[in-house]
Write an enzyme that holds these catalytic residues in place. Structure first.
Site, PDB file in Angstrom:
ATOM      1  N   SER A   1       3.102  -2.136  10.490  1.00 23.63           N
ATOM      2  CA  SER A   1       4.548  -2.249  10.705  1.00 23.63           C
ATOM      3  C   SER A   1       5.112  -3.617  10.322  1.00 23.63           C
ATOM      4  O   SER A   1       5.995  -4.142  11.011  1.00 23.63           O
ATOM      5  CB  SER A   1       4.901  -1.889  12.149  1.00 23.63           C
ATOM      6  OG  SER A   1       4.516  -0.550  12.426  1.00 23.63           O
TER       7      SER A   1
ATOM      8  N   ASN B   1       0.872  -1.175   0.000  1.00 21.34           N
ATOM      9  CA  ASN B   1       0.000   0.000   0.000  1.00 21.34           C
ATOM     10  C   ASN B   1       0.906   1.220   0.000  1.00 21.34           C
ATOM     11  O   ASN B   1       1.478   1.577   1.027  1.00 21.34           O
ATOM     12  CB  ASN B   1      -0.911  -0.021   1.239  1.00 21.34           C
ATOM     13  CG  ASN B   1      -1.802   1.206   1.301  1.00 21.34           C
ATOM     14  OD1 ASN B   1      -1.840   2.008   0.373  1.00 21.34           O
ATOM     15  ND2 ASN B   1      -2.531   1.350   2.398  1.00 21.34           N
TER      16      ASN B   1
ATOM     17  N   GLU C   1      -7.030   4.888   7.664  1.00 20.47           N
ATOM     18  CA  GLU C   1      -6.769   6.308   7.355  1.00 20.47           C
ATOM     19  C   GLU C   1      -7.967   6.921   6.635  1.00 20.47           C
ATOM     20  O   GLU C   1      -8.289   8.089   6.828  1.00 20.47           O
ATOM     21  CB  GLU C   1      -5.480   6.428   6.529  1.00 20.47           C
ATOM     22  CG  GLU C   1      -4.254   6.153   7.398  1.00 20.47           C
ATOM     23  CD  GLU C   1      -3.084   5.515   6.668  1.00 20.47           C
ATOM     24  OE1 GLU C   1      -3.056   5.522   5.425  1.00 20.47           O
ATOM     25  OE2 GLU C   1      -2.189   4.992   7.365  1.00 20.47           O
TER      26      GLU C   1
ATOM     27  N   HIS D   1      -9.610   1.389   4.609  1.00 20.12           N
ATOM     28  CA  HIS D   1      -8.364   1.556   5.363  1.00 20.12           C
ATOM     29  C   HIS D   1      -8.627   2.511   6.529  1.00 20.12           C
ATOM     30  O   HIS D   1      -9.401   3.458   6.396  1.00 20.12           O
ATOM     31  CB  HIS D   1      -7.269   2.105   4.444  1.00 20.12           C
ATOM     32  CG  HIS D   1      -5.925   2.040   5.081  1.00 20.12           C
ATOM     33  ND1 HIS D   1      -5.516   2.952   6.031  1.00 20.12           N
ATOM     34  CD2 HIS D   1      -4.916   1.150   4.951  1.00 20.12           C
ATOM     35  CE1 HIS D   1      -4.307   2.631   6.446  1.00 20.12           C
ATOM     36  NE2 HIS D   1      -3.917   1.534   5.814  1.00 20.12           N
TER      37      HIS D   1
ATOM     38  N   GLY E   1       2.267   2.319  10.950  1.00 18.13           N
ATOM     39  CA  GLY E   1       3.243   3.402  10.833  1.00 18.13           C
ATOM     40  C   GLY E   1       3.922   3.760  12.149  1.00 18.13           C
ATOM     41  O   GLY E   1       4.593   4.784  12.245  1.00 18.13           O
TER      42      GLY E   1
ATOM     43  N   LYS F   1       0.061   4.209  -0.309  1.00 16.04           N
ATOM     44  CA  LYS F   1      -0.604   5.394   0.263  1.00 16.04           C
ATOM     45  C   LYS F   1      -0.330   6.612  -0.633  1.00 16.04           C
ATOM     46  O   LYS F   1      -0.230   6.453  -1.847  1.00 16.04           O
ATOM     47  CB  LYS F   1      -0.154   5.606   1.721  1.00 16.04           C
ATOM     48  CG  LYS F   1      -0.317   4.330   2.555  1.00 16.04           C
ATOM     49  CD  LYS F   1      -0.148   4.530   4.033  1.00 16.04           C
ATOM     50  CE  LYS F   1      -0.314   3.196   4.757  1.00 16.04           C
ATOM     51  NZ  LYS F   1      -0.284   3.311   6.209  1.00 16.04           N
TER      52      LYS F   1
ATOM     53  N   GLU G   1      -5.784  -4.711  10.365  1.00 18.40           N
ATOM     54  CA  GLU G   1      -4.738  -3.730  10.629  1.00 18.40           C
ATOM     55  C   GLU G   1      -5.049  -2.998  11.937  1.00 18.40           C
ATOM     56  O   GLU G   1      -5.837  -2.044  11.942  1.00 18.40           O
ATOM     57  CB  GLU G   1      -4.683  -2.698   9.493  1.00 18.40           C
ATOM     58  CG  GLU G   1      -4.383  -3.303   8.136  1.00 18.40           C
ATOM     59  CD  GLU G   1      -3.758  -2.275   7.196  1.00 18.40           C
ATOM     60  OE1 GLU G   1      -2.664  -2.562   6.696  1.00 18.40           O
ATOM     61  OE2 GLU G   1      -4.334  -1.200   6.978  1.00 18.40           O
TER      62      GLU G   1
END
Ligand code: 13P
Length: 253
Positions: free
Chosen positions: A215, A9, A99, A97, A175, A11, A169
């Site tokens: 991660s 991904n 985010e 996702h 991250g 992003k 996730e």
């Protein structure tokens, strides 16, 4: 055997030229995949055609969008539909996702529509779920993920759900360098599979790939992927470095 998938991904990272270079460096390694292994690159919209071109003819390598609209078509400025993705031969789309849920207010109901549209256009949704730290701290993560799955996916028929890939996730691991332990990953993946088996059947639960994200690195991929219910990874930061992502592909079961 279930499909084992290494999904990158990107992003909102990399220029077009950097994206091309990264894909070229990974593809030149000619990593040969087993029948049930797949590699997916979720790239920004303007790079999809380039990625699809480069991946054409590479068995088990696929390009993916990172999102699509929950509307079929029409006056929705700035949106990209599942039909548009299909028209440029894109076969996968990341949905929900964390985010997007957090910064773009995507909720379970809209994600259900997105998943429906993807399936209508033969696009495999990579459906993301996962809890924030505050929920894990009070031990409510299983119920939280269960609600995400129920509200976005459990209206599908057994045939439809078999076409979906799930990515767990945990938000606190994205991250942050704070990977879930193999025990935490395995526990949640097994729970998701239990939910799928309870709603559908054991057979169906057994064929749906459940990826871990948060991660994943070259150094921990092998251990995470060795968990019986972890079928690969959805990888952010480490997918931007060719050597690291190649190691992650090689760590697939
Ligand atoms: P990181 O691998 O950078 O933690 O990101 C995970 C992720 O969000 C993949 O979708």
């Amino acid at each position: 055997m279930r499909k084992q998938i290494a999904a990158a991904n990107w992003k909102m990272n990399l220029t077009y030229q950097q994206g091309e270079e990264l894909l070229d460096s990974i593809l030149k390694e000619e990593i040969s995949l087993e029948k049930d292994q797949q590699v997916v690159f979720a790239v920004p919209f303007p790079y999809l055609i380039m990625a699809a071109e480069k991946l054409k003819g590479r068995k088990n390598y696929f390009g993916s969008a990172q999102n699509c609209s929950d509307k079929k078509s029409g006056a929705y400025t700035g949106e990209v539909s599942a039909e548009m993705l299909h028209s440029i031969h894109i076969t996968h789309c990341v949905l929900g996702h964390s985010e997007r849920r957090e910064y773009f207010s995507e909720f379970n109901q809209a994600l259900a529509h997105k998943a429906e549209l993807c399936l209508e256009y033969n696009i495999t949704p990579i459906f993301c779920c996962g809890e924030p730290l505050s929920i894990r701290e009070v031990g409510a993560e299983e119920g939280f993920v269960e609600a995400q799955l129920k509200e976005s996916l459990f209206h599908f028929s057994e045939d439809q759900i078999r076409k979906i890939v799930i990515a767990y996730e945990p938000i606190w691991a994205i991250g942050t360098g704070m990977t879930a332990t193999t025990a935490q990953a395995q526990e949640m993946h097994a729970h998701i599979r239990f939910l799928l088996a309870s709603k559908y059947s054991k057979n169906t639960a057994d064929i749906i790939p459940i990826l871990y994200g948060g991660s994943v690195k070259a150094g921990n991929a092998k251990e995470l992927f060795s968990c019986p219910d972890v079928d690969g990874g959805l990888v952010g930061g480490a997918s931007l470095v060719a050597a690291d992502f190649c190691s992650i592909i090689r760590a697939l079961k």
